[in-house]
Motif scaffolding. Structure first.
Motif, PDB file in Angstrom:
ATOM      1  N   ASP A   1       0.844  -1.187   0.000  1.00  0.00           N
ATOM      2  CA  ASP A   1       0.000   0.000   0.000  1.00  0.00           C
ATOM      3  C   ASP A   1       0.888   1.250   0.000  1.00  0.00           C
ATOM      4  OD1 ASP A   1      -2.576   1.350   0.251  1.00  0.00           O
ATOM      5  OD2 ASP A   1      -1.883   1.891   2.263  1.00  0.00           O
ATOM      6  N   PRO A   2       0.632   2.217  -0.909  1.00  0.00           N
ATOM      7  CA  PRO A   2       1.478   3.415  -0.970  1.00  0.00           C
ATOM      8  C   PRO A   2       1.567   4.188   0.341  1.00  0.00           C
ATOM      9  CG  PRO A   2       0.062   3.295  -2.893  1.00  0.00           C
ATOM     10  CD  PRO A   2      -0.369   2.198  -1.972  1.00  0.00           C
ATOM     11  N   LYS A   3       0.491   4.262   1.102  1.00  0.00           N
ATOM     12  CA  LYS A   3       0.529   4.988   2.380  1.00  0.00           C
ATOM     13  C   LYS A   3       1.444   4.289   3.382  1.00  0.00           C
ATOM     14  CE  LYS A   3      -3.979   7.167   2.074  1.00  0.00           C
ATOM     15  NZ  LYS A   3      -5.305   7.316   2.673  1.00  0.00           N
ATOM     16  N   VAL A   4       1.421   2.973   3.390  1.00  0.00           N
ATOM     17  CA  VAL A   4       2.282   2.221   4.301  1.00  0.00           C
ATOM     18  C   VAL A   4       3.738   2.363   3.867  1.00  0.00           C
ATOM     19  CG1 VAL A   4       2.836  -0.073   5.181  1.00  0.00           C
ATOM     20  CG2 VAL A   4       0.453   0.624   4.945  1.00  0.00           C
ATOM     21  N   ILE A   5       3.996   2.318   2.579  1.00  0.00           N
ATOM     22  CA  ILE A   5       5.358   2.492   2.066  1.00  0.00           C
ATOM     23  C   ILE A   5       5.904   3.853   2.479  1.00  0.00           C
ATOM     24  CG2 ILE A   5       6.735   2.748  -0.041  1.00  0.00           C
ATOM     25  CD1 ILE A   5       4.854   0.619  -1.310  1.00  0.00           C
ATOM     26  N   GLN A   6       5.089   4.905   2.343  1.00  0.00           N
ATOM     27  CA  GLN A   6       5.517   6.247   2.746  1.00  0.00           C
ATOM     28  C   GLN A   6       5.763   6.326   4.251  1.00  0.00           C
ATOM     29  OE1 GLN A   6       2.388   8.737   1.268  1.00  0.00           O
ATOM     30  NE2 GLN A   6       3.122   8.664  -0.839  1.00  0.00           N
ATOM     31  N   LYS A   7       4.913   5.685   5.031  1.00  0.00           N
ATOM     32  CA  LYS A   7       5.070   5.695   6.486  1.00  0.00           C
ATOM     33  C   LYS A   7       6.382   5.025   6.887  1.00  0.00           C
ATOM     34  CE  LYS A   7       2.733   3.998  10.636  1.00  0.00           C
ATOM     35  NZ  LYS A   7       1.563   3.281  11.147  1.00  0.00           N
ATOM     36  N   VAL A   8       6.688   3.889   6.269  1.00  0.00           N
ATOM     37  CA  VAL A   8       7.931   3.178   6.565  1.00  0.00           C
ATOM     38  C   VAL A   8       9.131   4.025   6.153  1.00  0.00           C
ATOM     39  CG1 VAL A   8       9.329   1.162   5.927  1.00  0.00           C
ATOM     40  CG2 VAL A   8       6.902   0.886   6.475  1.00  0.00           C
ATOM     41  N   GLN A   9       9.033   4.696   5.002  1.00  0.00           N
ATOM     42  CA  GLN A   9      10.127   5.537   4.525  1.00  0.00           C
ATOM     43  C   GLN A   9      10.380   6.699   5.488  1.00  0.00           C
ATOM     44  OE1 GLN A   9      12.096   4.853   1.822  1.00  0.00           O
ATOM     45  NE2 GLN A   9      13.360   6.483   2.620  1.00  0.00           N
ATOM     46  N   ARG A  10       9.306   7.335   5.974  1.00  0.00           N
ATOM     47  CA  ARG A  10       9.462   8.430   6.949  1.00  0.00           C
ATOM     48  C   ARG A  10      10.128   7.922   8.224  1.00  0.00           C
ATOM     49  NH1 ARG A  10       4.146   9.623   5.339  1.00  0.00           N
ATOM     50  NH2 ARG A  10       3.354   8.706   7.262  1.00  0.00           N
ATOM     51  N   TRP A  11       9.719   6.737   8.697  1.00  0.00           N
ATOM     52  CA  TRP A  11      10.297   6.175   9.908  1.00  0.00           C
ATOM     53  C   TRP A  11      11.788   5.900   9.703  1.00  0.00           C
ATOM     54  CZ3 TRP A  11      12.548   1.441  11.077  1.00  0.00           C
ATOM     55  CH2 TRP A  11      12.771   1.206  12.427  1.00  0.00           C
ATOM     56  N   GLN A  12      12.151   5.326   8.536  1.00  0.00           N
ATOM     57  CA  GLN A  12      13.553   5.025   8.252  1.00  0.00           C
ATOM     58  C   GLN A  12      14.377   6.308   8.162  1.00  0.00           C
ATOM     59  OE1 GLN A  12      13.201   2.661   4.692  1.00  0.00           O
ATOM     60  NE2 GLN A  12      13.094   0.736   5.845  1.00  0.00           N
ATOM     61  N   ASP A  13      13.823   7.347   7.535  1.00  0.00           N
ATOM     62  CA  ASP A  13      14.530   8.626   7.450  1.00  0.00           C
ATOM     63  C   ASP A  13      14.762   9.216   8.840  1.00  0.00           C
ATOM     64  OD1 ASP A  13      14.517   8.376   4.691  1.00  0.00           O
ATOM     65  OD2 ASP A  13      12.846   9.786   4.393  1.00  0.00           O
ATOM     66  N   LYS A  14      13.763   9.105   9.700  1.00  0.00           N
ATOM     67  CA  LYS A  14      13.886   9.614  11.065  1.00  0.00           C
ATOM     68  C   LYS A  14      14.965   8.846  11.823  1.00  0.00           C
ATOM     69  CE  LYS A  14      11.057  10.522  15.144  1.00  0.00           C
ATOM     70  NZ  LYS A  14       9.714  10.397  15.739  1.00  0.00           N
ATOM     71  N   GLN A  15      15.013   7.523  11.644  1.00  0.00           N
ATOM     72  CA  GLN A  15      16.026   6.709  12.301  1.00  0.00           C
ATOM     73  C   GLN A  15      17.431   7.075  11.810  1.00  0.00           C
ATOM     74  OE1 GLN A  15      15.469   4.477  14.854  1.00  0.00           O
ATOM     75  NE2 GLN A  15      13.444   5.400  14.756  1.00  0.00           N
TER      76      GLN A  15
END
Length: 78
Positions: free
Chosen positions: A49-63
């Motif tokens: 799901d595109p929204k989940v992909i974006q959420k994971v990407q934001r989390w990885q960027d924050k990490q």
């Protein structure tokens, strides 16, 4: 609220994914669970799901950003 579809097969009980409409074994290998209940989408549909992909990407960027700050803080002063 829609009723979830289940079928009984030689593999055991299978649940239908609400997104792809495929039947998968009703367990934690194919569906995420919360409080003992299955998520309505299978793991493959959820992760694509595109929204989940974006959420994971934001989390990885924050990490990555937090790790970079930690590395700067722990660098020796010259």
């Amino acid at each position: 609220m829609a009723v979830r579809k289940y079928i009984a097969t030689e593999l055991g009980r299978e649940a239908q994914c609400a997104r792809c409409k495929e039947f998968w074994p009703a367990d934690g290998e194919f569906f995420f669970t919360s409080k003992g209940k299955l998520h309505s989408w299978c793991k493959a549909c959820y992760r694509s799901d595109p929204k989940v992909i974006q959420k994971v990407q934001r989390w990885q960027d924050k990490q990555r950003a937090a790790k970079a700050v930690d590395n700067l803080d722990s660098a020796p002063l010259e």
